[in-house]
Design an enzyme around this catalytic site. Structure first.
Site, mmCIF file in Angstrom:
data_model
loop_
_atom_site.group_PDB
_atom_site.id
_atom_site.type_symbol
_atom_site.label_atom_id
_atom_site.label_comp_id
_atom_site.label_asym_id
_atom_site.label_seq_id
_atom_site.Cartn_x
_atom_site.Cartn_y
_atom_site.Cartn_z
ATOM 1 C CG ASP A 16 -14.962 -0.519 10.123
ATOM 2 O OD1 ASP A 16 -16.148 -0.434 9.277
ATOM 3 O OD2 ASP A 16 -13.951 -1.213 10.923
ATOM 4 C CG ASP A 57 -11.513 -3.321 12.763
ATOM 5 O OD1 ASP A 57 -11.531 -3.376 11.898
ATOM 6 O OD2 ASP A 57 -10.784 -4.251 13.837
ATOM 7 C CD GLU A 82 -17.248 -0.488 5.352
ATOM 8 O OE1 GLU A 82 -17.037 -0.344 4.790
ATOM 9 O OE2 GLU A 82 -17.565 -0.388 6.524
#
Ligand SMILES: [Zn+2]
Length: 372
Positions: free
Chosen positions: A180, A356, A274
Site C-alpha cells: 500500500d 496502512d 493499488e
C-alpha cells in the site's frame, strides 16, 4: 536480454590520465582509419591497379612515430575498426550518413572494451587501468558483455556496463505480498513491514531551500547591476551548487527505488499493488508532496519490468477498491476513514487495525482472489 547500467566512477589521477590517453588514441585511430579509407577510395578511382593501404593498429604501434599507441589497451582500438566498418555499412541505411572525423574539442570522450574486465562490489577492473571505484554496485546479474568508459561535459567519469541477463528468470517461490502506498512511509507491506523512504528528499530539502534562496539573491544583484548572467561568476557557481543538490536527490531516490524493487521481486512470486491514479492525486495539495516525493509511478514501472525479467507476477488492484475501509480479519466494510485516522477498530469483530497494514493485506487478498 541485454541490459545497460550507467554508473558514476571515481578514477584516481593515474587512472584519469590513462582514460584520457585511451580517449585520445581511440579518436586518433578512428580518424586514421577513416582517412585511409577515403584515400584508398580516391586512389583506386584514379588508378585501378593502386595497392590499397591496409595499415592497422598492429603495424602502427611498431613504428617509432606511433609507438605511443602501445600505452593503451588494444581492445578499444580493434573496437574502433569494427565500429567504423559498421558505420560504413549503415551509411545509406541510417540517418547518420557518411562517417565523420572526430574533433578533439567536440567529439564524445569515450571508449568501449570487453577484455578481462571484472566487477567486484563497488569496484570494476579494466586492463591497463586497474581497479576503479564506482558510486554504486552493478544492478544486474548475468554475463558482462562490455563496458563503455566515458567522460561527460561536466568532467565526471562514467562506466556503462552491458550485461546479458538471459538467465535472469528466477525459480518460482511461494511468497506473495501486498503493498500500500503510504503517507508516513514510502509503502507498507502486508507482512506488516513499513518501508521508509529514508526521508531522502526532506533531509536535503533544507539545504536546497537555503541554496536556492542564495541563487535568487544573486540573480537579483545581477539584474540590479544590469550584468549578463553568463558573466556573473558567483551566480554560475551557485547555480551549479543547486544543480548538484538536485542531482543528489534524484540519485538517492533512484537508488532507493531500485534496491527496493529488486528486493521485492527477488523475494516474492506475486506482488499486489493499488493501481493509483497518481496524476489525479497530485492535484490534491496535501498529498502532492508525499506522492511526488516517493515517486510511486517510477516504482511501479520498475516493479513491472523486473517482474517480467524474473518470471514474477504483478497484480494491480482496481483503484476504487476500498482497501482502507474493509476489515482484513472479518471482511466487514467499516465505512470511509479520513486520512488522519491512522488506527481504527472494526465495529463488527473488534479487531484493532493499523490503517496502512490493514490496507496492504486487503490489497493482497483482493489481488490474489482475481487469479484463484
Ligand atoms: Zn472485522
Amino acid at each position: 536480454m541485454k541490459k545497460a547500467h550507467r554508473i558514476r566512477i571515481y578514477p584516481n589521477v593515474r587512472q584519469q590520465i590513462q582514460f584520457q590517453k585511451t580517449f585520445g588514441c581511440v579518436r586518433f585511430y578512428w580518424n586514421f582509419l577513416l582517412d585511409q579509407r577515403i584515400t584508398n577510395y580516391k586512389m583506386k578511382k584514379e588508378n585501378a591497379d593502386y595497392q590499397e593501404d591496409k595499415t592497422t593498429y598492429a603495424s602502427l604501434k611498431k613504428t617509432d612515430e606511433y609507438s605511443w599507441l602501445k600505452e593503451v589497451e588494444a581492445q578499444p582500438l580493434s573496437q574502433v575498426a569494427m565500429d567504423l566498418n559498421k558505420a560504413y555499412k549503415n551509411t545509406f541505411k541510417s540517418s547518420f550518413g557518411f562517417p565523420k572525423f572526430k574533433s578533439k574539442k567536440y567529439s564524445k570522450k569515450s571508449y568501449r572494451t570487453a577484455m578481462g574486465m571484472k566487477v567486484n562490489n563497488n569496484y570494476f577492473y579494466v586492463s591497463k587501468v586497474g581497479w576503479v571505484k564506482m558510486a554504486e554496485t552493478l544492478r544486474f546479474n548475468g554475463k558482462l558483455m562490455n563496458v563503455t568508459i566515458s567522460q561527460a561535459k561536466s568532467g565526471k567519469y562514467f562506466a556503462t556496463f552491458l550485461v546479458d541477463t538471459e538467465n535472469f528468470q528466477k525459480k518460482p517461490i511461494d511468497n506473495t505480498i501486498g503493498l500500500d502506498l503510504g503517507l508516513t512511509h514510502f509503502c507498507i507491506a502486508s507482512t506488516g513491514e513499513k518501508i521508509d523512504n529514508k526521508k531522502f528528499y526532506r533531509s536535503l530539502e533544507k539545504r536546497l531551500i537555503i541554496e536556492q534562496r542564495k541563487l535568487s539573491k544573486r540573480l537579483e544583484v545581477a539584474k540590479k547591476h544590469n550584468r549578463k548572467l553568463d558573466e556573473c561568476k558567483n551566480y554560475q557557481k551557485q547555480k551549479l551548487k543547486v544543480a548538484r543538490i538536485h542531482e543528489k536527490i534524484s540519485n538517492q531516490r533512484n537508488n532507493f527505488l531500485h534496491q527496493l524493487s529488486s528486493k521485492l521481486t527477488d523475494e516474492n512470486q506475486i506482488i499486489c499493488i493499488e493501481d493509483l491514479n497518481v496524476k489525479g492525486m497530485v492535484k490534491n495539495h496535501k498529498l502532492a508532496k508525499s506522492i511526488s516525493d516517493v515517486s510511486w509511478s517510477e516504482f511501479v514501472r520498475q516493479l513491472t519490468y523486473k517482474c517480467e525479467w524474473k518470471g514474477r507476477t504483478l497484480i494491480k488492484v482496481d483503484r476504487f477498491f476500498p482497501s482502507s475501509q474493509i476489515c482484513s480479519s472479518c471482511g466487514h466494510n467499516d465505512g470511509k476513514k479520513e486520512l488522519d485516522v491512522r488506527e481504527w477498530v472494526c465495529s463488527q469483530c473488534g479487531r484493532v487495525h493499523d490503517r496502512d497494514i490493514n490496507a496492504s493485506i486487503n490489497i493482497k487478498t483482493e489481488g490474489l482472489s482475481g487469479i484463484a
